[in-house]
Design a protein around this motif. Sequence first.
Motif, short mmCIF file in Angstrom:
data_model
loop_
_atom_site.label_atom_id
_atom_site.label_comp_id
_atom_site.label_asym_id
_atom_site.label_seq_id
_atom_site.Cartn_x
_atom_site.Cartn_y
_atom_site.Cartn_z
N LEU A 7 0.85 -1.18 0.00
CA LEU A 7 0.00 0.00 0.00
C LEU A 7 0.90 1.24 0.00
CD1 LEU A 7 -2.63 1.58 0.27
CD2 LEU A 7 -2.54 1.19 2.75
N THR A 9 1.21 5.06 0.34
CA THR A 9 0.44 6.16 0.91
C THR A 9 1.13 7.49 0.63
OG1 THR A 9 1.54 6.01 3.06
CG2 THR A 9 -0.45 4.69 2.75
N TYR A 40 -1.64 -1.16 -4.02
CA TYR A 40 -2.79 -0.33 -3.67
C TYR A 40 -2.30 1.09 -3.38
CZ TYR A 40 -5.58 -4.62 -3.04
OH TYR A 40 -6.24 -5.81 -3.23
N ALA A 42 -3.30 5.03 -1.47
CA ALA A 42 -4.15 5.80 -0.55
C ALA A 42 -3.55 7.18 -0.33
CB ALA A 42 -4.29 5.07 0.78
N THR A 44 -3.59 10.49 2.37
CA THR A 44 -3.95 10.82 3.75
C THR A 44 -4.74 12.11 3.86
OG1 THR A 44 -1.80 11.90 4.09
CG2 THR A 44 -1.98 9.58 4.73
N ARG A 49 -8.55 14.28 -1.43
CA ARG A 49 -9.44 13.22 -1.92
C ARG A 49 -10.79 13.80 -2.33
NH1 ARG A 49 -7.91 10.66 2.83
NH2 ARG A 49 -10.07 10.68 3.56
N ASP A 60 -8.68 6.10 -2.27
CA ASP A 60 -9.00 5.65 -0.92
C ASP A 60 -8.22 6.42 0.15
OD1 ASP A 60 -10.72 3.67 -1.79
OD2 ASP A 60 -9.21 2.07 -1.72
N SER A 61 -8.81 6.48 1.34
CA SER A 61 -8.04 6.82 2.53
C SER A 61 -7.27 5.57 2.93
CB SER A 61 -8.98 7.24 3.67
OG SER A 61 -9.76 6.11 4.08
N VAL A 62 -6.39 5.68 3.91
CA VAL A 62 -5.63 4.50 4.36
C VAL A 62 -6.58 3.43 4.90
CG1 VAL A 62 -3.86 3.66 5.95
CG2 VAL A 62 -3.57 5.87 4.83
N ALA A 65 -8.45 1.76 2.04
CA ALA A 65 -7.58 0.85 1.27
C ALA A 65 -7.34 -0.44 2.03
CB ALA A 65 -6.25 1.54 0.97
#
Length: 256
Positions: A7, A9, A40, A42, A44, A49, A60-62, A65
């Motif tokens: 992921l 971020t 993936y 994400a 923050t 967003r 997505d946010s964390v 995700a």
Amino acid sequence: MKDKAILITSFGTSHEETRQKNIVQFENFIGEKCSDYTIYSAYTSSMVRGILKKRGIEVDSVAMALDRMYQEGIKNVVIQPTHLIYGHEFEKIAHTLRAFEGKFERIEISTPLLAETDDMIAVVQILSNAIDVDSETALVLMGHGTDHYVNAVYPALDYVAKASGNKHVFVGTVEGYPEVEAVVDFVRKRGYKKAVLTPLMFVAGDHAVNDMASNEPDSWKSIFSQNGLEVTCVVKGLGEYPEIQTLYYKHLCNFL
């Protein structure tokens, strides 16, 4: 089906060109390097967003995700932040991660860019090599800055630059210390007549475009000019440098 994932971020940015050049490009780079992992993404920043969602871009946010990964059968998760320091945004990710620990067989978070002194030396050298200047020109790195105690990384980075032989490199911040006025003073006292300004940020977004390179009277470009320095701006995020991408990848490899 792959049951392990990475992921990535980021804080995020609403500037589409720099989002593609930095965040998306880095995600693709990691995807190529780690082809046996599902990648993936994400952001923050809820504000970023929200702006992107109005444009039809869903990020997505964390937490979103991680929930998506759980629902899709991922069992092994490594989070790679694109953040530079162990600040508020990093702590938010770490806090969210704890809520999901029981849902995965393994979930860990890798380190930010400036995690150790060797990272600082490497980043200074990468930027110094990439942006060539003459003996009359200072290279000024504009970081974000923070009210978190880890803001100490920025003056430490300036010290590391000088100690590693890059005496022409100066580090300042928009929202921490050293402030722009202090950096201008340091640059002038060292006798430099010109300055190249570039962001010390993963993406060259609002801060780079407006706070650094705009013609507004309170921009860094204007403040340096008002103090008699000839100014050039290199509006390029750290995510655009292949060597910086590779440095993040080396961090990630310690957790794969």
